[in-house]
Design a protein around this motif. Sequence first.
Motif, mmCIF file in Angstrom:
data_model
loop_
_atom_site.group_PDB
_atom_site.id
_atom_site.type_symbol
_atom_site.label_atom_id
_atom_site.label_comp_id
_atom_site.label_asym_id
_atom_site.label_seq_id
_atom_site.Cartn_x
_atom_site.Cartn_y
_atom_site.Cartn_z
ATOM 1 N N SER A 39 2.348 -12.489 10.793
ATOM 2 C CA SER A 39 2.489 -11.456 9.759
ATOM 3 C C SER A 39 3.546 -10.444 10.180
ATOM 4 N N THR A 40 4.237 -9.901 9.203
ATOM 5 C CA THR A 40 5.181 -8.818 9.461
ATOM 6 C C THR A 40 4.982 -7.729 8.410
ATOM 7 N N GLU A 41 5.574 -6.559 8.664
ATOM 8 C CA GLU A 41 5.482 -5.434 7.738
ATOM 9 C C GLU A 41 6.853 -4.805 7.533
ATOM 10 N N ALA A 42 7.019 -4.216 6.361
ATOM 11 C CA ALA A 42 8.251 -3.495 6.058
ATOM 12 C C ALA A 42 7.894 -2.108 5.541
ATOM 13 N N PRO A 43 8.502 -1.042 6.107
ATOM 14 C CA PRO A 43 8.264 0.297 5.563
ATOM 15 C C PRO A 43 9.001 0.458 4.236
ATOM 16 N N VAL B 188 0.857 -1.193 0.000
ATOM 17 C CA VAL B 188 0.000 0.000 0.000
ATOM 18 C C VAL B 188 0.890 1.239 0.000
ATOM 19 N N LEU B 189 0.676 2.138 -0.972
ATOM 20 C CA LEU B 189 1.451 3.380 -1.086
ATOM 21 C C LEU B 189 0.603 4.578 -0.681
ATOM 22 N N ASP B 190 1.293 5.648 -0.248
ATOM 23 C CA ASP B 190 0.563 6.864 0.085
ATOM 24 C C ASP B 190 0.131 7.569 -1.204
ATOM 25 N N GLU B 191 -0.576 8.675 -1.054
ATOM 26 C CA GLU B 191 -1.123 9.366 -2.233
ATOM 27 C C GLU B 191 -0.031 9.872 -3.152
ATOM 28 N N GLU B 192 1.104 10.270 -2.589
ATOM 29 C CA GLU B 192 2.194 10.810 -3.405
ATOM 30 C C GLU B 192 3.025 9.706 -4.056
ATOM 31 N N LYS B 193 2.763 8.495 -3.687
ATOM 32 C CA LYS B 193 3.497 7.344 -4.209
ATOM 33 C C LYS B 193 4.993 7.433 -3.916
ATOM 34 N N THR B 194 5.314 7.956 -2.731
ATOM 35 C CA THR B 194 6.724 8.047 -2.335
ATOM 36 C C THR B 194 7.048 7.227 -1.088
ATOM 37 N N SER B 195 6.035 6.671 -0.451
ATOM 38 C CA SER B 195 6.250 5.805 0.708
ATOM 39 C C SER B 195 5.068 4.850 0.833
ATOM 40 N N GLY B 196 5.262 3.834 1.663
ATOM 41 C CA GLY B 196 4.188 2.873 1.835
ATOM 42 C C GLY B 196 4.598 1.735 2.762
ATOM 43 N N THR B 197 3.817 0.696 2.727
ATOM 44 C CA THR B 197 4.048 -0.459 3.599
ATOM 45 C C THR B 197 3.808 -1.748 2.826
ATOM 46 N N ALA B 198 4.738 -2.699 2.982
ATOM 47 C CA ALA B 198 4.564 -4.044 2.423
ATOM 48 C C ALA B 198 4.223 -4.991 3.566
ATOM 49 N N SER B 199 3.215 -5.817 3.356
ATOM 50 C CA SER B 199 2.788 -6.782 4.377
ATOM 51 C C SER B 199 3.116 -8.197 3.916
#
Length: 647
Positions: free
Chosen positions: A127-131, A101-112
Amino acid sequence: MPAADVTSSSRAHRRPRPRTLGAAALSLALVVGGLTACGAEDTAQDDAEALATKIAEGLVDGDFTGVAFSDASPAEAAEAHAAIVAAVADAPHTVEVTDVVLDEEKTSGTASFAHTWDVSGIPWTYSTEAPLAVFEESWESQWDPALVVEGLVSDETLQLSRTMAPRADILGAGDTPIVTERPVRRVGVDKTRVEATELDATARTLAGLAQIDADAYAAKVAAAGEKAFVDAVTLRTEDPSYDFDAMAAIPGVLLVDATLPLAPTRDFAAPVLGRAGEATAEIVEESEGTIAAGDVTGLSGLQRQYDEQLRGTPGIALEAVSEARGARVLLDQAAVPGEPLRTTLDVGVQQLAEDTLVGQTVPSAIVAIRPSTGEVLASASGTAGGGVSTATTGMYAPGSTFKIVTSLALLRSGLTADSPLDCSAEAVVDGRAFVNYPDYPAGKIGQIPLTDVIANSCNTALINASGQVTQADLASAGEALGLGLAQQAGPGVFTGSVPADAEGTEHAASMIGQGQVQASPMAMATVAASVAAGTTVRPTLLAQEVDPVESDLPEAPAAPLTADEAAQLSAFMRAVVTDGGGSFLQDVPGEPVGAKTGTAQYGDGSTNHAWMIAVQGDLAVAVFVETGDYGSTTAGPLLEAFLDGLA
């Protein structure tokens, strides 16, 4: 390992797109996601997904090459990952990218990520997540132990402990324990307790007392590490043939008390029951993580065949451990004891069979079956067989015991008990001469009824009658008496073989249980059991529901044995005792005995297999000695002793 299919899920409005990843270095399964984007956002989404895919690969195989971490190099991440998962490095592990999932600016997000492990057969999921963030136009992440295991912090590693489940017993008739935990002593040399210059002498002295190869054990001790305890042998604590006090008196020798799943004696049904002990490297490898080095598993026989049932499931404790925080439990599964394996063996009958065979210097066997149920009460193989189950897997010409089968074929051809057959001094087929055994009674030569032919075991009468039945008739009669049928579940059994196609001398030889006819002692005990039961018997050694054995052999005869046929065969066998070669069985206590002697030449014709089969009430017995004189003189005394012992 071969490449795995790549799957995952993305946001609901996106169409999944499959992607295939390369093989994982640790041969662990990997499932990651092919996530899609649309329109002008494709590039950012695809690049973020590509990074998530590489992270997922690294979480499985420990290789983070190509992954950009803001706070660690790929090598540093790999080293940290290896330290964390070392305790479960061999456990099957899958990782699925469930979302990016990416933020609106498509410059950051999270992978699950969804992790699934198989830790010694116990599932472990989390489950784990990566910024994710764009740095200098490239996507990167941050290294964190919590990416490997949910909630893990920087100074924690995984620690796995296993608790072996109690191994279940092998039970006999009436649920009497046969194989159960019994006391043993592990005997060996502790190299820290003896001077190096004395090691060789110590090893050889111990080997002599332990009755093992001195040269081999001395070499084993010399090759072991400086602080090793070098096992010599594991012995039953109560075994009187070893001097444990003398062993313990040797400097540097240790006797360690333990238990092992053992039968009442070393030889008790050993080829059938098999043995259990420390798992071999091959067994550990084949188990795919369910068996670890040092575990006690079945190594042979029923112990090996039904090991999964007997050994149960080990207990598992997986913890996150750090010096500062101590241990916290991540996965905890109590051991599940094994389930007993129930057999039909009667402990007393089996022990009597074993004792009866003591002193035999060639392979030998006694099999006892309860005809009414098909239950195998005893399956004893003499120790001269070298651990082979002569009783169940031996393949021998049954000789004249097969004449019960031949007589059934003749009855089906229209003969009766009183039908006269020509018991000549010699019978010639295609130039081959067949004769009777030495000392055949002179008064039973000439035209004699079928009953006398079987009672006195006249070879030539049956050879002369070989034209009245085909080889297929013999094979059909054999099936009716249990020969050549598919075995029941349990240990391997050779149920016999009667070729359906033979002519001339081969067919003639088949009439008297030679040529290509073969049977095991279990198979010939089945013939006797079928006669006693009045129907075709298929013997069973297991007293529990198990999956059937896959076989190309028939489950049932095409022409089953009838009660009337069995009654006539029973009369033939009784005549062997009252009027023929089994007269020595007339004084056996209990119900009347019916029997059939058997002698089968083998090799160059100068040596004989010795057989006898018998029925007494609800009991059928086969006795076999690989090399003897005649059935009545070699197998006969063993049969008599066995029946007397049961009285």
